[in-house]
Design an enzyme around this catalytic site. Structure first.
Site, short mmCIF file in Angstrom:
data_model
loop_
_atom_site.label_atom_id
_atom_site.label_comp_id
_atom_site.label_asym_id
_atom_site.label_seq_id
_atom_site.Cartn_x
_atom_site.Cartn_y
_atom_site.Cartn_z
N GLU A 206 0.84 -1.21 0.00
CA GLU A 206 0.00 0.00 0.00
C GLU A 206 0.88 1.26 0.00
O GLU A 206 0.68 2.18 -0.79
CB GLU A 206 -0.89 0.05 1.26
CG GLU A 206 -1.99 -0.99 1.31
CD GLU A 206 -1.57 -2.29 1.99
OE1 GLU A 206 -0.35 -2.59 2.02
OE2 GLU A 206 -2.46 -3.01 2.47
N GLY A 260 5.69 -2.10 14.85
CA GLY A 260 4.95 -1.09 14.09
C GLY A 260 3.90 -0.38 14.93
O GLY A 260 3.80 0.85 14.94
N ARG A 261 3.12 -1.16 15.69
CA ARG A 261 2.03 -0.55 16.48
C ARG A 261 2.53 0.12 17.74
O ARG A 261 1.73 0.66 18.51
CB ARG A 261 0.97 -1.60 16.78
CG ARG A 261 1.49 -2.88 17.42
CD ARG A 261 0.46 -4.00 17.35
NE ARG A 261 0.99 -5.28 17.83
CZ ARG A 261 1.67 -6.14 17.10
NH1 ARG A 261 1.93 -5.87 15.82
NH2 ARG A 261 2.09 -7.28 17.60
N GLU A 346 -3.93 -6.59 17.19
CA GLU A 346 -2.78 -7.14 16.48
C GLU A 346 -1.80 -7.76 17.48
O GLU A 346 -1.06 -8.69 17.15
CB GLU A 346 -2.08 -6.06 15.64
CG GLU A 346 -1.21 -6.63 14.52
CD GLU A 346 -0.76 -5.59 13.50
OE1 GLU A 346 -1.26 -5.60 12.36
OE2 GLU A 346 0.11 -4.77 13.84
#
Ligand SMILES: O=P(O)(O)OC[C@H]1O[C@](O)(CO)[C@@H](O)[C@@H]1O
Length: 538
Positions: A206, A260-261, A346
């Site tokens: 993306e 990432g989070r 997640e």
């Protein structure tokens, strides 16, 4: 641990813990017993189905589950993300004490501080107008291109800290749907726009696709040579960034030990820093660091992340509630539920334990929500009268940022308190019937209608109250929830720091693209997917 879970279940039954209303009636000091505060941040969990016996068992559960030991391993750099062989050190990114944090025998703090100060120089240059576009005009608009953890944190925090936003306008493009980038670019001038390509891996389809579209936008408007003036990047994959053609002094790195989070504290926070300035970004880190220290040092009954994590585990695994609603009474926290959704789901949406066995009981709940009061007029109906019990987490500031609209803030607070009160109190059949009588309804109809107006009550909620949504308060709040997810993950006995569950869909999408493009056939596909492709081609 399973024995303790069973003990908790018996304690719930024998103490009738889920009759929260009765517990309030029996104890005038319930709030005093079941609330805790860290500076101005108050956590009221008295409206949850707990009592002294249950809290004592939860404390034992935390001890038996080894939460404190795991926490100490995490902050000291042990590779607790064992499926990826990585440390988990988002706490080092906001380690304002600068105490050394070792990974593979090396202190990571000099690197952390180095990137932070480079970000500060870059952010100041954009904010002051010193750094300009290819045609010499100052940058008025910054577009962050990223997805998941490389998007949700900066979007959420930039919206949350709008009163502190004194830098250029910020835009966020995440979806591979061309509509997202097209609608964003439509209102922008290439000459005054800077793109930040944010991707930990620098391979996410993306982000790479949107970055190429943005690159064309600049090149077509200003020429190929202008591209380097209008791009910066944030990544752990520095060689891939170089291949994209972004100049080295506009690349801000971070490390594989940042999930990432959990990356808003790293260079992924650059758009936020550009919006609010390096000083306020520092206060944001300070808030998170304060919460880290609190998590590491506060005793159990005063330790907000411990309490929140244990309550979450209890509601999920002992009481069996399937989801939790995050309900900030703060319009500027409109993306906070979505941010927590990634953070929590997640991290803890797993069904295999650290020993490779199936999880006993349940793991992470479904996390969802919207700001109040909007949600009240949409989905609260189900929270009040639906067949599932959904623990609610309310969040409210004592003060807003609009002194002229203080009366609206008071109305907001009244609504927030009223909702948790309604969830607790409910309305009995007798009360519903009496209300209809008072309204003059005839008795037969009142008998018929009253059951529909019954609220069972005894529905649990936690309320957080802080002074004001400042950068410090936001940092503290995010860190609180990060640690809650950690505590629950330890108790679920899972690895909260990998995300293999997102891989399969990515792999299949890569395989399906040629089919969608008509370059490959549908042989071997299941009939549903083949049918959908056929419909596409009609
Ligand atoms: O920053 P990257 O590498 O582009 O990844 C974006 C997001 O994709 C995920 O890997 C999930 O697909 C998230 O964990 C991550 O935040």
């Amino acid at each position: 641990m399973q024995a303790l879970v069973e003990q908790l279940k018996s304690a719930v039954a024998s103490t009738r813990a889920t009759d929260i209303r009765a517990a309030f009636a029996a104890d005038g000091d319930r709030f005093g017993k079941f609330s805790a505060a860290f500076d101005d941040l108050l956590m009221d969990y008295s409206k949850c189905a707990v009592n002294d016996e249950i809290m004592a068992l939860l404390e034992r559960l935390a001890a038996e589950g080894g939460v404190a030991e795991k926490r100490d391993q995490m902050v000291s750099g042990a590779p607790i993300n064992f499926t990826e062989g990585r440390s988990v050190l988002h706490t080092a990114l906001r380690n304002r004490s600068n105490r050394p944090v070792m990974v593979d025998g090396r202190d990571v703090m000099p690197d952390v501080n180095g990137v932070l100060s480079a970000m500060g120089v870059f952010a100041d240059a954009i904010r002051s107008g010193a750094l300009r576009g290819a045609t010499g005009k100052p940058i008025t608009d910054v577009v962050n291109i990223g997805i998941g953890g490389s998007d949700l944190g900066p979007v959420m925090a930039t919206l949350a800290l709008a009163p502190f936003h004194d830098g250029p306008r910020l835009h966020f493009v995440s979806n591979v749907d061309g509509a997202h980038v097209a609608d964003t670019l439509k209102v922008l001038s290439a000459e005054t726009t800077l793109f930040i390509v944010a991707s930990k891996t620098f391979t996410t389809i993306e982000t790479m696709t949107n970055a190429q579209t943005a690159r064309r936008f600049i090149a077509e408007a200003l020429g190929e040579a202008a591209v380097r003036h209008h791009f910066a990047a944030v990544s752990t994959a520095l060689s891939k960034v170089a291949d994209f053609g972004i100049e080295e002094d506009r690349v801000f790195g971070f490390w594989d030990w940042v999930g990432g989070r959990y990356s808003i504290w790293s260079a992924i926070g650059l758009p936020l820093m550009i919006a609010i300035g390096p000083e306020d970004f520092g206060r944001f880190l300070d808030g998170a660091h304060a919460m880290d220290r609190h998590f590491e040092t506060a005793p159990f009954r005063e330790n907000l992340p411990m309490l929140l994590g244990l309550l979450g585990y209890y509601q999920r695994n002992v009481l069996g509630y399937p989801s939790r609603a995050i309900l900030p009474y703060d319009q500027r926290l409109s993306r906070f539920p979505a941010y927590l959704q990634q953070l929590d789901m997640e991290s803890n949406g797993k069904s295999v334990t650290i020993d490779g066995k199936p999880v006993e009981g349940r793991s992470g709940p479904i996390v969802w929500g919207e700001p109040g009061t909007n949600g009240q007029h949409a989905f609260y109906q189900l929270i009040h009268q639906g067949t599932d019990i959904i623990p609610a987490e309310f969040l409210i500031a004592r003060r807003g940022f609009e002194p002229d609209l203080a009366h609206q803030h008071r109305l907001l607070i009244a609504n927030c308190l009223a909702q948790s009160q309604a969830l607790l109190k409910g309305r009995t059949l007798e009360e519903a019937r009496a209300q209809l009588d008072r309204q003059g309804m005839d008795a037969t109809r009142a008998d018929h209608i009253a059951p529909h107006r019954v609220f069972t009550g005894n529905r649990p909620s936690i309320t957080f109250m802080h002074d004001q949504l400042t950068p410090f308060a936001l940092g503290r709040l995010i860190a609180l929830y990060e640690h809650r997810v950690f505590v629950e993950g330890v108790l679920f006995r899972i690895n909260s720091f990998d995300q293999w569950g997102v891989e399969l869909g990515k792999e299949l999408a890569t395989g399906l693209l040629p089919v969608v493009e008509g370059k490959a056939g549908t042989e071997g596909l299941d009939s549903s997917t083949a049918g959908l492709v056929a419909s596409l081609r009609q």
